[in-house]
Design an enzyme around this catalytic site. Structure first.
Site, short mmCIF file in Angstrom:
data_model
loop_
_atom_site.label_atom_id
_atom_site.label_comp_id
_atom_site.label_asym_id
_atom_site.label_seq_id
_atom_site.Cartn_x
_atom_site.Cartn_y
_atom_site.Cartn_z
N LYS A 191 -2.82 128.25 69.35
CA LYS A 191 -3.50 127.00 68.56
C LYS A 191 -5.14 127.27 68.77
O LYS A 191 -5.15 127.13 70.07
CB LYS A 191 -3.03 126.06 69.43
CG LYS A 191 -3.99 124.71 69.34
CD LYS A 191 -2.99 123.64 69.77
CE LYS A 191 -4.01 121.56 69.80
NZ LYS A 191 -3.48 121.01 70.78
P1 FBP Z 1 -6.13 116.14 68.93
O1 FBP Z 1 -6.05 116.49 67.39
O2 FBP Z 1 -6.47 114.62 69.14
O3 FBP Z 1 -7.81 116.90 68.95
O4 FBP Z 1 -4.92 117.18 69.75
C1 FBP Z 1 -5.20 118.67 69.87
C2 FBP Z 1 -5.30 118.53 71.44
O5 FBP Z 1 -5.49 120.43 71.87
C3 FBP Z 1 -4.25 118.07 71.80
O6 FBP Z 1 -3.43 118.34 72.85
C4 FBP Z 1 -5.51 117.53 73.49
O7 FBP Z 1 -5.21 116.96 73.61
C5 FBP Z 1 -6.39 117.95 73.41
O8 FBP Z 1 -6.72 118.27 72.21
C6 FBP Z 1 -7.65 118.44 73.74
O9 FBP Z 1 -8.94 118.19 73.87
P2 FBP Z 1 -9.97 118.31 74.28
O10 FBP Z 1 -9.41 119.66 75.76
O11 FBP Z 1 -10.96 119.01 73.54
O12 FBP Z 1 -10.17 117.42 75.08
#
Ligand code: FBP
Length: 306
Positions: free
Chosen positions: A206
């Site tokens: 991911k």
């Molecule tokens: P979102 O769709 O809310 O961006 O979630 C995806 C994700 O990978 C979550 O699992 C994680 O909490 C978030 O993004 C982390 O984003 P960042 O580290 O940039 O705050």
């Protein structure tokens, strides 16, 4: 139920894995509205841990209750639901077996600052097995001075998970060290981050959707390629290519809540570039449930080629 040709093809990329791992990959690929297509839409809800509960759930307070999220993932027809230990414990108890669960084994909070990006290990492979999960999840921060500790922790957990027949999902988020903010989603850095996750044994990788920015360190290397990386679809194709020539499942995160047309435009780009799907958290659970189900349904339709 026999698998579709596409699911069989994808499973063939993981030929060295034991039956348990491949059964769990098949479970992920054969669940929800995208079952059998080789595409995945996953609901991740670790933002309460990562960003804080009010920041995450105040926009739609129903989300303070962990039961809400697993119900949302099922109602929307997602392939799986991913979360840290506490939320997964509630999901497994509330609706056992209703949807594949991914236990996110490391997490980082936002209360302290000024340290190298690194997550704490907050769950175990034993927890994942105890709760009937089909996969573990783990975040690495390539670029962080602490990256090697994360890679080594992941190596141990990956071995343990695979021996137990669990799939491995790696969130590969470049940050820290010499990386500038813009570099974190730069297309060259995203491709490198995806490749690292593949080399570390991830079955599902991911990354964030790549931007057209090229990091300073690769400016010369990519000088001739800039024209080929103009659209999101081009850049997604590059990231997928970096992930073992497209022989690893690569999915893309949703990011902060934005308007629906912006979300759907991005999904179209990912789909056109050969991305395998999305992991969409805030753009789903921060909307009222009916709107979230509709938006996830529209995302799923794009991946289904409708
Ligand atoms: P979102 O769709 O809310 O961006 O979630 C995806 C994700 O990978 C979550 O699992 C994680 O909490 C978030 O993004 C982390 O984003 P960042 O580290 O940039 O705050």
């Amino acid at each position: 139920m026999s698998h579709t040709a596409r699911v069989n093809e994808i499973l063939s990329w993981y030929a060295s894995e034991n039956a348990g791992v491949r059964v769990n990959l098949a479970r992920l690929l054969n669940t929800g509205k995208l079952a059998g297509t080789g595409k995945l839409v996953i609901l991740p809800v670790d933002q309460g841990f990562e960003h804080g509960p009010a920041k995450s759930f105040a926009p739609n307070p129903a989300g303070y209750d962990p039961r809400y999220h697993v119900e949302l993932a099922i109602a929307a027809g997602c392939n799986a639901y991913a979360a840290p230990l506490g939320f997964i414990e509630v999901a497994a108890g509330h609706l056992p077996g209703a949807i594949p669960l991914i236990l996110k084994l490391n997490n980082s909070d936002s209360l302290s600052s000024g340290h190298d990006p690194i997550s704490a290990v907050t769950g175990s492979v034993r927890d994942a097995l105890r709760l009937g999960c089909c996969a573990i999840g783990f975040t690495i921060y390539p670029g962080s001075p602490a990256r090697n500790d994360m890679y080594e922790a992941l190596r141990e957990l990956t071995l343990e998970a695979k021996e137990a027949g669990l799939a491995v999902v790696v969130w590969s988020y470049p940050r820290g060290g010499k990386l500038q903010k813009a570099d974190e989603t730069a297309v060259d850095v995203a491709a490198y981050a995806a490749h690292l996750a593949a080399q570390l044994g991830a079955h599902i990788i991911k990354v964030k959707p790549p931007t057209a920015h090229i990091s300073e360190m690769n400016a010369k290397l990519y000088a001739d390629k800039v024209g080929e990386l103009k659209t999101l679809a081009d850049r997604v194709a590059h990231v997928v290519q970096a992930s073992f020539g497209g022989r690893r499942i690569v999915i893309f995160s949703g990011g902060e809540t934005k308007d629906e047309s912006a979300v759907l435009d991005e999904i179209r780009g990912i789909h056109q570039g050969g991305g395998f799907g999305s992991i969409v958290g805030r753009n789903a659970f921060q909307r009222p449930k009916a709107q979230a189900v509709k938006l996830l349904g529209d995302i799923i339709d794009i991946y289904a080629g409708k």
